[in-house]
Design a protein around this motif. Structure first.
Motif: not given
Length: 218
Positions: A7-21, A23-31
């Motif tokens: 099956p075809k696997v699609y790709e979603l490229p994203i850039v993430i910015k946050a105010d503090v480390d 928060a950034l870790e929480a956003v990346v791990s949740s995604i």
């Protein structure tokens, strides 16, 4: 299995910015915890601080959307450059909403869900030949309609022993030697299909409609 394409696997490229480390870790791990068997979410860049020119460069190179968490609006110069380069910057101050936005973006890449709806059915009782234009003979399925109303030109399937062996258009419907546009339930008729003549007694000809709906989840 040999000969079966994965099956075809699609790709979603994203850039993430946050105010503090943190928060950034929480956003990346949740995604990264989102289901990714159909869409791979690729974090091409992640960092703290306001959206800057370097983030725009990363987004342009990867065709990515920038997700900004708990940050002030970018500078006027950055916003102007983002507009010129058609880069989307999605700000959020609630992590749940940001994750929902990423999920929606991933789901939007997936093809629609196709659902086959049965409109009518006819049981094949016998097969006979009929001479059509220019003396060419074709095979006709002698049937009785057991469900709904058959309409000429509709999409149809031939089902044999529970398996769909052909899908195509209803070429013609015949009743008492007349060509008709539709046949109702309980009526015996002759059915021809485009590009298919290999009928067998006991086959089921099924008139169908294929509904297409957007995906709503990963």
């Amino acid at each position: 299995e040999e000969g079966v394409e994965p099956p075809k696997v699609y790709e979603l490229p994203i850039v993430i910015k946050a105010d503090v480390d943190g928060a950034l870790e929480a956003v990346v791990s949740s995604i990264m915890a989102l289901p990714q068997h159909e869409v791979t979410i690729k974090v091409v860049s992640a960092g703290i601080g306001p959206v800057a020119d370097s983030d725009l460069d990363s987004a342009v190179a990867a065709g990515a959307v920038i997700y900004a968490f708990n940050l002030k609006n970018p500078s006027g110069a950055v916003l102007k450059q983002a507009r010129e380069q058609k880069i989307e910057i999605v700000p959020h101050d609630i992590i749940y909403n940001l994750i929902n936005e990423v999920t929606k973006a991933a789901v939007s890449l997936l093809p629609n869900v196709l659902t086959t709806i049965t409109i009518s059915e006819a049981n094949v009782q016998q097969i006979f030949e009929l001479t059509v234009k220019r003396g060419v003979a074709t095979k006709v399925a002698g049937c009785r309609v057991t469900l709904g109303t058959f309409v000429a030109g509709s999409e149809a399937q031939v089902v044999r022993a529970g398996d769909v062996i052909h899908t195509g258009k209803v070429e013609s419907l015949r009743h008492n030697k007349d060509t008709v546009k539709e046949i109702s339930i309980g009526v015996e008729c002759g059915i021809t299909l485009e590009d298919f003549t290999e009928f067998k007694g006991g086959d089921i000809i099924r008139s169908i409609r294929v509904d297409s709906k957007p995906r709503t989840s990963l």
